[in-house]
Design a protein around this motif. Structure first.
Motif: not given
Length: 195
Positions: A47-70
């Motif tokens: 990320l760049g210029g998105a302070m505070g967004g990393a965990v929220a983005m990771g949560l979205g990826v984890a929920l949308s790809a439940p068979d992947e380790k995130v």
């Protein structure tokens, strides 16, 4: 206890199998350390210029790809900008999400000012209070093997607070074409979902 870990020597020992993850890296040092670890492989979004967004983005990826380790690699200052996301992660309980907070107790990108965690704030306690089922604090190099095992075996979502010594992140010049980085990660994500 004062941390004795050099952040530049941490991630390669914690995540020797980093290619098995979809990785989201927060800002600044966390992004540089993770980009150096993976040589900006296609399974990494920094990320760049998105302070505070990393965990929220990771949560979205984890929920949308439940068979992947995130895994999300973020810093203490970036995480503090959005502490509420820890409660959201614990409420959603994705069983494929790991959050690693690299805590140097300072705001390295803006001059090294002391951060909240250098005073009284303990982000592992916050994660526990939010409801994470697995929380660990890593402070010394002799705990890294146990932390690697925690990341591999503890019930998810899991939170690892990696307290490191103040100091510069890895000397790595990352790609700042964020649109290109996003598309590269998106293509890798879609490829994994189709596999």
């Amino acid at each position: 206890m004062e941390p004795t870990i050099d952040r530049r020597e941490l991630l390669d020992r914690l995540l020797p199998d980093h290619g098995d993850y979809l990785l989201i890296a927060g800002l600044a040092g966390a992004a540089r350390d993770t980009a150096a670890l993976t040589q900006e492989s296609d399974n990494l979004l920094t990320l760049g210029g998105a302070m505070g967004g990393a965990v929220a983005m990771g949560l979205g990826v984890a929920l949308s790809a439940p068979d992947e380790k995130v895994a999300v690699i973020t810093g203490d200052g970036e995480l503090i900008m959005n502490l509420g996301v820890l409660a959201t992660v614990a409420s959603m309980m994705p069983d494929n999400l790991t959050v690693i907070c690299v805590d140097n107790g300072q705001h390295g990108e803006t001059g090294g000012q002391a951060g909240h965690t250098s005073r009284r704030t303990n982000l592992a306690t916050v994660a526990e209070g939010a409801g994470f089922p697995s929380v660990m604090t890593l402070e010394t190099a002799n705990q890294i093997d146990a932390a690697r095992q925690f990341l591999a075996e503890a019930p998810a979502p899991r939170f690892l607070l990696a307290r490191v010594m103040p100091g510069p992140p890895t000397a790595y010049t990352r790609n700042w074409d964020l649109a290109e980085c996003r598309l590269t990660f998106r293509n890798a994500y879609l490829k994994r979902k189709r596999a």
